[in-house]
Design a protein around this motif. Structure first.
Motif, PDB file in Angstrom:
ATOM      1  N   GLY A   1      38.045  43.934  43.876  1.00  0.00           N
ATOM      2  CA  GLY A   1      38.252  42.485  43.845  1.00  0.00           C
ATOM      3  C   GLY A   1      38.588  41.954  42.470  1.00  0.00           C
ATOM      4  N   ALA A   2      38.109  42.608  41.440  1.00  0.00           N
ATOM      5  CA  ALA A   2      38.371  42.150  40.076  1.00  0.00           C
ATOM      6  C   ALA A   2      39.823  42.397  39.669  1.00  0.00           C
ATOM      7  CB  ALA A   2      37.419  42.840  39.103  1.00  0.00           C
ATOM      8  N   ARG A   3      40.462  43.410  40.232  1.00  0.00           N
ATOM      9  CA  ARG A   3      41.843  43.751  39.851  1.00  0.00           C
ATOM     10  C   ARG A   3      42.843  42.635  40.132  1.00  0.00           C
ATOM     11  NH1 ARG A   3      41.725  49.732  42.243  1.00  0.00           N
ATOM     12  NH2 ARG A   3      40.224  50.591  40.787  1.00  0.00           N
ATOM     13  N   PRO A   4      42.868  42.045  41.341  1.00  0.00           N
ATOM     14  CA  PRO A   4      43.847  40.983  41.587  1.00  0.00           C
ATOM     15  C   PRO A   4      43.651  39.768  40.675  1.00  0.00           C
ATOM     16  CG  PRO A   4      42.911  41.747  43.658  1.00  0.00           C
ATOM     17  CD  PRO A   4      42.140  42.393  42.555  1.00  0.00           C
ATOM     18  N   LEU A   5      42.432  39.509  40.277  1.00  0.00           N
ATOM     19  CA  LEU A   5      42.194  38.396  39.345  1.00  0.00           C
ATOM     20  C   LEU A   5      42.929  38.664  38.039  1.00  0.00           C
ATOM     21  CD1 LEU A   5      38.371  37.734  39.839  1.00  0.00           C
ATOM     22  CD2 LEU A   5      40.294  36.526  40.880  1.00  0.00           C
ATOM     23  N   ALA A   6      42.781  39.871  37.527  1.00  0.00           N
ATOM     24  CA  ALA A   6      43.450  40.240  36.277  1.00  0.00           C
ATOM     25  C   ALA A   6      44.966  40.210  36.449  1.00  0.00           C
ATOM     26  CB  ALA A   6      42.989  41.620  35.819  1.00  0.00           C
ATOM     27  N   GLN A   7      45.469  40.686  37.585  1.00  0.00           N
ATOM     28  CA  GLN A   7      46.907  40.682  37.834  1.00  0.00           C
ATOM     29  C   GLN A   7      47.471  39.266  37.872  1.00  0.00           C
ATOM     30  OE1 GLN A   7      47.008  42.920  41.479  1.00  0.00           O
ATOM     31  NE2 GLN A   7      47.234  44.880  40.427  1.00  0.00           N
ATOM     32  N   ARG A   8      46.664  38.325  38.320  1.00  0.00           N
ATOM     33  CA  ARG A   8      47.097  36.918  38.389  1.00  0.00           C
ATOM     34  C   ARG A   8      46.725  36.136  37.129  1.00  0.00           C
ATOM     35  NH1 ARG A   8      46.189  38.839  43.305  1.00  0.00           N
ATOM     36  NH2 ARG A   8      47.505  38.222  45.025  1.00  0.00           N
ATOM     37  N   LYS A   9      46.267  36.887  36.132  1.00  0.00           N
ATOM     38  CA  LYS A   9      45.885  36.311  34.839  1.00  0.00           C
ATOM     39  C   LYS A   9      44.775  35.266  34.975  1.00  0.00           C
ATOM     40  CE  LYS A   9      50.340  37.201  32.608  1.00  0.00           C
ATOM     41  NZ  LYS A   9      50.459  38.490  33.054  1.00  0.00           N
ATOM     42  N   LEU A  10      43.857  35.538  35.912  1.00  0.00           N
ATOM     43  CA  LEU A  10      42.666  34.709  36.071  1.00  0.00           C
ATOM     44  C   LEU A  10      41.513  35.424  35.376  1.00  0.00           C
ATOM     45  CD1 LEU A  10      43.025  33.799  39.835  1.00  0.00           C
ATOM     46  CD2 LEU A  10      43.460  32.301  37.881  1.00  0.00           C
ATOM     47  N   SER A  11      40.751  34.698  34.642  1.00  0.00           N
ATOM     48  CA  SER A  11      39.634  35.293  33.913  1.00  0.00           C
ATOM     49  C   SER A  11      38.484  35.590  34.856  1.00  0.00           C
ATOM     50  CB  SER A  11      39.144  34.341  32.815  1.00  0.00           C
ATOM     51  OG  SER A  11      40.150  34.147  31.863  1.00  0.00           O
ATOM     52  N   GLY A  12      38.064  36.829  34.857  1.00  0.00           N
ATOM     53  CA  GLY A  12      36.930  37.230  35.677  1.00  0.00           C
ATOM     54  C   GLY A  12      35.848  37.845  34.817  1.00  0.00           C
ATOM     55  N   GLU A  13      34.618  37.643  35.228  1.00  0.00           N
ATOM     56  CA  GLU A  13      33.467  38.229  34.538  1.00  0.00           C
ATOM     57  C   GLU A  13      32.766  39.128  35.544  1.00  0.00           C
ATOM     58  OE1 GLU A  13      29.337  36.810  32.373  1.00  0.00           O
ATOM     59  OE2 GLU A  13      30.853  35.330  32.861  1.00  0.00           O
ATOM     60  N   ASN A  14      32.866  40.420  35.369  1.00  0.00           N
ATOM     61  CA  ASN A  14      32.303  41.399  36.287  1.00  0.00           C
ATOM     62  C   ASN A  14      30.834  41.613  35.942  1.00  0.00           C
ATOM     63  OD1 ASN A  14      32.032  43.389  38.196  1.00  0.00           O
ATOM     64  ND2 ASN A  14      33.800  44.553  37.527  1.00  0.00           N
ATOM     65  N   ARG A  15      29.966  41.040  36.733  1.00  0.00           N
ATOM     66  CA  ARG A  15      28.524  41.170  36.502  1.00  0.00           C
ATOM     67  C   ARG A  15      28.038  42.451  37.169  1.00  0.00           C
ATOM     68  NH1 ARG A  15      23.468  37.454  38.372  1.00  0.00           N
ATOM     69  NH2 ARG A  15      22.076  38.140  36.735  1.00  0.00           N
ATOM     70  N   LEU A  16      27.624  43.399  36.364  1.00  0.00           N
ATOM     71  CA  LEU A  16      27.270  44.717  36.871  1.00  0.00           C
ATOM     72  C   LEU A  16      25.811  44.831  37.307  1.00  0.00           C
ATOM     73  CD1 LEU A  16      29.236  46.849  34.276  1.00  0.00           C
ATOM     74  CD2 LEU A  16      29.967  46.093  36.534  1.00  0.00           C
ATOM     75  N   GLY A  17      24.960  43.941  36.862  1.00  0.00           N
ATOM     76  CA  GLY A  17      23.554  44.038  37.213  1.00  0.00           C
ATOM     77  C   GLY A  17      22.862  42.705  37.063  1.00  0.00           C
ATOM     78  N   PHE A  18      21.551  42.746  37.063  1.00  0.00           N
ATOM     79  CA  PHE A  18      20.755  41.531  36.996  1.00  0.00           C
ATOM     80  C   PHE A  18      20.618  40.994  35.572  1.00  0.00           C
ATOM     81  CE2 PHE A  18      19.341  43.443  40.977  1.00  0.00           C
ATOM     82  CZ  PHE A  18      19.456  42.360  41.821  1.00  0.00           C
ATOM     83  N   GLY A  19      21.263  41.648  34.608  1.00  0.00           N
ATOM     84  CA  GLY A  19      21.151  41.241  33.208  1.00  0.00           C
ATOM     85  C   GLY A  19      21.778  39.898  32.925  1.00  0.00           C
ATOM     86  N   ASP A  20      21.705  39.514  31.678  1.00  0.00           N
ATOM     87  CA  ASP A  20      22.223  38.217  31.260  1.00  0.00           C
ATOM     88  C   ASP A  20      23.733  38.146  31.378  1.00  0.00           C
ATOM     89  OD1 ASP A  20      19.856  38.001  28.536  1.00  0.00           O
ATOM     90  OD2 ASP A  20      19.670  37.389  30.623  1.00  0.00           O
TER      91      ASP A  20
END
Length: 112
Positions: A20-39
Motif C-alpha cells: 500500500g505504501a508503494r502507490p503513495l510514493a508513485q503518486r508523490k504523496l507523502s506516507g509515513e510507514n508506522r512499523l510498530g507501536f513506537g513513537d
C-alpha cells in the motif's frame, strides 16, 4: 495541496502495508510507514500507513482499509480477522473507505 494530516491507510498485514505504501510514493504523496507501536508524529503532513493492529488507540478523520475482501488470510481465524477489522474501521471519525473485493470470508460476507 490538500493536507494529508489525519489520513491513514490501515492494512490487515505487513505485506499489504508495504504494498500500500508503494502507490503513495508513485503518486508523490507523502506516507509515513508506522512499523510498530513506537513513537511517530501524528501531526505530520503525511498519510499514516500501518497495520490494523498497530492502529489501536488512534483516530483519524479519514481511514482507508485496503484488502478487506481478502480477510482473513489463508489459514487465519475468521473471528480474529473480524475483530481486527472492527478495530480498524472504528479508527475513522469522518470517512471510511474500504476495498472489499476478494475471496476471503469477510469479502464473501460483504457481498451477500
Amino acid at each position: 495541496m490538500t493536507s494529508l494530516c489525519g489520513k491513514a491507510m490501515l492494512c490487515a498485514d505487513t505485506k499489504t502495508r508495504d504494498l500500500g505504501a508503494r502507490p503513495l510514493a508513485q503518486r508523490k504523496l507523502s506516507g509515513e510507514n508506522r512499523l510498530g507501536f513506537g513513537d511517530f508524529d501524528p501531526t505530520s503532513n503525511k498519510i499514516k500507513v500501518m497495520t490494523m493492529k498497530v492502529s489501536k488507540g488512534l483516530e483519524f478523520p479519514v481511514v482507508a482499509l485496503p484488502g478487506v475482501g481478502d480477510m482473513p488470510a489463508a489459514g487465519k481465524n475468521e473471528k480474529e480477522a473480524a475483530r481486527v477489522f472492527y478495530l480498524a474501521a472504528t479508527r475513522a471519525t469522518q470517512m471510511l473507505v474500504m476495498g472489499v473485493g476478494g475471496d476471503g470470508g469477510l469479502g464473501r460476507r460483504l457481498h451477500e
